[in-house]
Design an enzyme around this catalytic site. Structure first.
Site, mmCIF file in Angstrom:
data_model
loop_
_atom_site.group_PDB
_atom_site.id
_atom_site.type_symbol
_atom_site.label_atom_id
_atom_site.label_comp_id
_atom_site.label_asym_id
_atom_site.label_seq_id
_atom_site.Cartn_x
_atom_site.Cartn_y
_atom_site.Cartn_z
ATOM 1 N N HIS A 179 -3.623 -4.938 0.044
ATOM 2 C CA HIS A 179 -3.620 -5.621 1.463
ATOM 3 C C HIS A 179 -3.493 -7.036 1.766
ATOM 4 C CE1 HIS A 179 -4.182 -1.815 3.788
ATOM 5 N NE2 HIS A 179 -4.215 -1.187 2.439
ATOM 6 N N CYS A 216 0.931 -1.404 -0.012
ATOM 7 C CA CYS A 216 -0.071 -0.122 -0.041
ATOM 8 C C CYS A 216 0.904 1.348 0.001
ATOM 9 C CB CYS A 216 -0.952 -0.192 1.071
ATOM 10 S SG CYS A 216 -2.420 1.058 0.787
ATOM 11 N N GLU A 230 -2.664 -9.127 3.799
ATOM 12 C CA GLU A 230 -3.198 -9.674 5.043
ATOM 13 C C GLU A 230 -4.532 -10.266 5.180
ATOM 14 O OE1 GLU A 230 -4.934 -6.029 5.430
ATOM 15 O OE2 GLU A 230 -2.963 -6.472 4.683
#
Length: 388
Positions: free
Chosen positions: A362, A272, A364
């Site tokens: 992202h 990001c 995660e």
């Protein structure tokens, strides 16, 4: 000054800087707030969205009409607080229904002083932002609302996101360690991990170091103000630059630190905001998107494999790098590794002559799909290769 709206029908008004207004009811806290109006297309994961530091100084419009039905729990927050400046929903849940719920969403918003508005035609608002772009906005609620001219003037006096330097406002002030997780699920004693990573916190989400810890990595999370010397004081096998809010054009310190890492050829991974920092470190420019990418359903192609992933996004800026060629940089050859299939925005970069890469989204998956989890394994592979 804010108060709770629980069980009331307090009037509220949303005012955009171009003069468009939407009327509804207060949701969360009663008061006044300002920020950049953006929309999120995720149908779930609102708790992770609210607590993502990358949303600092933004008023989030939820495109999903029904919000709050799973309440709020104590396990899903991505940081210690809610970071959004304001919250806009159409149809808030009257009663949360989930076995993990501890309190309602509106109670949590009120407790943390987050001013919101409900009963708004979020479909019309989203179409307006898509056509005219993200812009400044104010939410005003209470029985003594000012006139529309006064509200509009206050919105236009609020700071813009372009040129905003916000990372230090959301990052940790003190370094801390997230220990590696062993095969038995227990924390590995400090110093006994498979790898050590220095993570520069520009607005990091809690799940990100956890994903690394699951892979046997001991993560030293450092403040945004950390120097190159601070990074190498932990003797890292790799360096990570996190997500975060604000305009990457203002992040000169982070760019300088990343260049120091590139000069040492240490394995590097950014996500990001970290992707934008890598872009700047390599000599590319950045620019503000018209309305950005926010949600958990954005299609991205990994150009190194041809695989298409559904990914979680939250960014309003992007890297200006050529899609059709390999670029020469001060640190070797670089290319665009990932691209958004909706609009061809650069979604990832990689160096071809040293171990460094980044993505704009992202991986995660908090909240979001797990399609991009392999990127953490790719980071591990770089550290293994460097050690070998």
């Amino acid at each position: 000054m804010t108060t709770s709206t629980r069980g009331t029908r307090v009037p509220a008004v949303l005012v955009l800087e171009d003069g468009r207004t939407f009327r509804g009811r207060a949701y969360g806290a009663v008061g006044v707030t300002f920020g950049e109006a953006v929309f999120s297309t995720g149908m779930t994961g609102y708790q992770e969205t609210l607590t993502d530091p990358s949303y600092h100084r933004q008023v989030v419009v939820m495109t999903a009409p029904h919000v709050g039905n799973t309440g709020v729990n104590d396990e899903d927050p991505e940081s210690s607080r809610i970071w959004v400046s304001g919250y806009v929903v159409r149809d808030p849940a009257r009663v949360p229904s989930n076995w993990r719920s501890r309190r309602s969403l509106d109670e949590e918003l009120a407790a943390q002083g987050v001013v919101g508005i409900s009963g708004v035609d979020t479909r019309a608002l989203t179409r307006h932002l898509r056509e005219r772009g993200a812009m400044r906005v104010g939410i005003f609620s209470g029985n003594a609302l000012p006139d529309e001219g006064t509200m509009l003037a206050e919105v236009r006096q609020a700071p813009e996101m372009k040129g905003a330097d916000l990372s230090a406002e959301v990052a940790t002030k003190e370094a801390y360690v997230v220990p590696a997780i062993g095969p038995d699920g227990e924390a590995v004693p400090v110093g006994g991990a498979r790898f050590t990573v220095a993570a520069v916190d520009l607005g990091i989400k809690g799940m990100t170091p956890h994903r690394m810890a699951e892979r046997g990595i001991e993560v030293h999370v450092l403040p945004a103000t950390a120097t190159v010397e601070d990074v190498y004081a932990v003797a890292p096998d790799g360096v990570f630059f996190s997500n975060g809010p604000g305009d990457p054009a203002t992040a000169d310190h982070a760019v300088s630190v990343m260049r120091g890492v590139l000069e040492r050829r240490t394995p590097l991974f950014g996500i990001c905001f970290g992707n934008q920092i890598l872009g700047r470190a390599l000599g590319f420019g950045t620019y503000k998107l018209k309305y950005g990418h926010r949600g958990i359903n954005q299609p991205v192609q990994d150009r190194t494999t041809g695989k298409v992933e559904v990914t979680a996004h939250n960014h309003g800026f992007a890297v200006d790098a050529p899609l059709d060629k390999v670029s020469e940089t001060p640190y070797g050859r670089a290319e665009v590794s990932h691209v958004c299939l909706n609009d061809d925005v650069v979604e990832g970069l990689q160096l071809l002559d040293q171990p460094a890469f980044s993505v704009q989204y992202h991986p995660e998956a908090a909240a979001g799909p797990h399609d991009a989890a392999y990127l953490f394994d790719r980071f591990v592979s770089l550290m293994e290769g460097q050690r070998a």
